[in-house]
Design an enzyme around this catalytic site. Structure first.
Site, PDB file in Angstrom:
ATOM      1  N   HIS A 148       0.826  -1.203   0.000  1.00 50.09           N
ATOM      2  CA  HIS A 148       0.000   0.000   0.000  1.00 50.09           C
ATOM      3  C   HIS A 148       0.861   1.253   0.000  1.00 50.09           C
ATOM      4  CE1 HIS A 148      -1.756  -3.357   2.289  1.00 50.09           C
ATOM      5  NE2 HIS A 148      -2.684  -3.224   1.375  1.00 50.09           N
TER       6      HIS A 148
HETATM    7  S1  FES Z   1       1.889  -0.540   3.154  1.00 53.58           S
HETATM    8 FE1  FES Z   1       0.249  -1.874   3.683  1.00 53.58          FE
HETATM    9  S2  FES Z   1       1.336  -3.601   4.330  1.00 53.58           S
HETATM   10 FE2  FES Z   1       2.934  -2.250   3.889  1.00 53.58          FE
END
Ligand code: FES
Ligand code: HEM
Lengths: 183, 438
Positions: A148
């Protein structure tokens, strides 16, 4: 059905006693159910064999300046990075108050050239990229989590993206200059 | 529940059983003569389709469980063995795999039908809530099922989703270790997921039973969203809906079979044919397609997004906010009956809300699309806009439109629009004659 009529308000005493017995029965039942529920729930917690974790020893002599390795500890990767002077400077020069999870670099390392962190993104548990050569290291010369988009700096601190916390520093001790014991 | 008398069964065995356990009377009352509004369209097929898919999933699932081994060292290979060595194993697995996708397609259409025609409104609120409970149970079941083949997406999907619970302050860490039975997704996790994946569908059956009982108390809504006035507005379930559901089912099974035989992996992810490796995260983790809209909502909450800063920034970390928003996006569907302030059910007679519902569908599709994209621009901004609109639709638009909208005049009865369209008297006579026959 006449005999089925409940004796009511004129038998105050009786109904008080009946209520008491009801509450008592329900109370005992509830305590019994709860004391059965706990072992059931607790059986899902980590078992003794899982808890009996070994600690691991790592030889640092093969890690060149500027590179990093990944070792397994408790079923999770631990990143060990041999930091360059530039990376150490960058980690120290940050204004702590601007950080998402404020921590000084000094509080996160024992020897400035060795950064040791649990390689699990504090967002939702992916393994951030940036350990092996050629992997993206994010905008802050550390790690980049592809899941993410969390960026960690050269001290493993979260700088940008959805993760709330810095990469965790495990307990470790240097046994010699070039061996470290994790756990 | 119907006012028809119990049938007089000719077969003595049936009569004997029925007078002791009235299963035949029950089927007769609930699926034989049960009164259905006569204006239902094909959107009313999807509940029955969902029921068939549920049965197919349970049947194929039990057969697969006879061949599968829930152990981190053996699971992946046992699935490959099912694909290569077990007689018809490939067929069972592909049916089960694609069946999950079909289940979600069917149920999403079923829910959207309810939203468009106002099936969630008085007196069907509880029916609706039971439906959302089914949806949540389906999600849990599908999520745990996807972990079982122990591929890369299995492992990392499980890791990401179980880690959601670590967002809760103080107790988060303990909850996650309790879910895992360890310090990461590992053998204990796989074992319990298998046990639960076997259990949950049977719980779904129980909730579906309640859903159907509740439906047969309040009876079906219809595309006009008005109440049934009497027997002139209904037709008996059999043969009218047994026939209509069968036709719908035949078409649906063709589509299902197309995927099973010609594109069995189209809706899956190739990385799940790589055995799970706890030390290597795939560059791009995506959940199964039916979770993508919720995944997009989850990922939208990052530091600096103004919506996050206004509503959560001062009390919750971005991660917790994302988790709350994701769960909230489902809970909000359950309370829709109380968010909609209009008395009129069907969008046919709601000129403004109709467009709101269609826009909402588009928004949901956008969320699904963007949820499958990497977390970079422009996708982040699109996901945030679509997330905002999702909540805006339920919390602002829906109540507001109910207040300001002027609904179109409702027909006096279910038969009226039909009669108007046909040539008046003649049509009425024909349908009255039909009613007498049944
Ligand atoms: S940014 Fe969501 S798990 Fe690493
Ligand atoms: C396993 C999943 C499900 C099954 C097997 C199922 C089954 C059914 C069946 C057989 C019907 C009657 C036929 C029809 O109207 O289509 C029905 C009606 C209904 N269902 Fe479901 N359902 C499921 C999930 C859901 C969900 C997730 C919701 C909503 C969130 C929902 C909401 C409704 C409503 C509101 C009705 C009444 C519709 C009307 O008469 O207009 N259902 N369901």
């Amino acid at each position: 059905m006449a005999e089925a009529t409940q004796p009511d308000s004129d038998h105050e005493e009786d109904s008080g006693r009946r209520d008491f017995l009801n509450y008592l029965a329900i109370g005992v039942g509830a305590v019994g159910a709860a004391s059965f529920a706990w072992p059931v729930i607790n059986s899902m917690n980590p078992s003794k064999d899982v808890l009996a974790l070994a600690s691991i020893e790592v030889d640092l002599s093969k890690i060149d300046v500027g590179s990093a390795i990944k070792v397994v500890w408790r079923g999770k990767p631990v990143f060990i990075r041999h930091r360059t002077e530039k990376e150490i400077e960058e980690a120290k020069d940050v204004d702590i108050s601007t950080l998402i999870d404020p921590e000084t670099d000094a509080a996160r390392v024992k020897e400035a050239q060795w950064l040791i962190v649990v390689g699990v993104c504090t967002h939702l548990g992916c393994i951030p990229l940036g350990t092996a050569d050629g992997e993206p290291r994010g905008d802050f010369d550390g790690w980049f989590c592809p899941c993410h988009g969390s960026h960690y700096d050269s001290s493993g601190r979260i700088r940008k993206g959805p993760a709330p916390k810095n990469l965790v520093v495990p307990t470790y001790t240097f046994l010699t200059d070039s061996t470290v014991k994790i756990g | 529940m119907s006012n028809h008398p119990a049938p007089n069964f000719k077969n003595p065995v049936i009569r004997w059983v029925d007078s002791r356990l009235p299963v035949f009377s029950y089927v007769h009352a609930e699926y034989g003569v049960f009164p259905m509004p006569k204006n239902l369209n094909y959107f009313w097929n999807f509940g029955a389709l969902a029921m068939v898919v549920l049965m197919v999933m349970i049947l194929t699932g039990i057969m697969l469980a006879m061949q599968y081994t829930p152990n981190v060292d053996l699971a992946f290979n046992s699935v490959e063995r099912i694909m290569r060595d077990v007689n018809s194993g490939w067929l069972l697995r592909y049916i089960h795999m694609n069946g999950a996708s079909m289940f979600f397609i069917v149920v999403y259409i079923h829910i959207f039908r309810g939203m468009y025609y106002g099936s969630y409104k008085n007196p069907r609120e509880l029916l609706w809530i039971l439906g959302v409970v089914i949806l949540v149970l389906m999600m849990a079941t599908a999520f745990m099922g996807y972990v079982l083949p122990w591929g890369q997406m299995s492992f990392w999907g499980a890791t990401v989703i179980t880690n959601l619970f670590s967002a809760f302050p103080l107790i988060g860490e303990s909850i996650v270790q309790w879910l895992w039975g360890g310090f990461s997704v590992d053998n204990p996790t796989l074992n319990r997921f298998f046990a639960l994946h076997y259990l949950l569908p049977f719980i779904i059956i129980a909730v579906v039973a309640l859903h159907v009982v509740a439906l047969h108390i309040v009876k079906s809504n219809n595309p006009d969203g008005i109440d049934v006035r009497g027997s002139q507005d209904t037709v008996p379930f059999h043969p009218y809906f047994t026939a209509k559901d069968s036709l719908g089912l035949a078409v649906f099974l063709l589509i299902f079979a197309f995927f099973v035989f010609f594109a069995p992996n189209y809706m899956g992810h190739p990385d799940n044919y790589i055995v799970a490796d706890p030390l290597v995260t795939p560059p791009h983790i995506v959940p199964e397609w039916y979770f993508l809209p919720y995944y997009a909502i989850l990922r939208s909450f990052v530091d600096g997004w103004w919506i996050y800063e206004i509503f959560f920034g001062w009390w919750a970390a971005a991660k917790l906010a994302g988790v709350l928003a994701m769960f909230g996006s489902l809970i909000i569907v359950a309370v829709l009956p109380w968010l909609d302030t209009s008395k009129v059910r069907s969008c046919r007679y709601r000129p403004i809300y109709k467009w709101a519902v269609i826009l909402f569908l588009i928004d949901f599709i956008i969320l699904g699309w963007v949820g499958g994209k990497p977390a970079e621009e422009p996708y982040v901004t699109i996901a945030q806009g679509a997330t905002m609109y999702y909540f805006f639709h339920f919390l602002i638009l829906t109540p507001l439109i109910g207040w300001i909208e002027r609904p179109k005049p409702l027909p006096a009865s279910i038969s009226e629009p039909v009669l108007k369209a046909g040539s008046g008297a003649q049509f009425a006579g024909a349908s009255a004659a039909k009613m007498e026959k049944s």
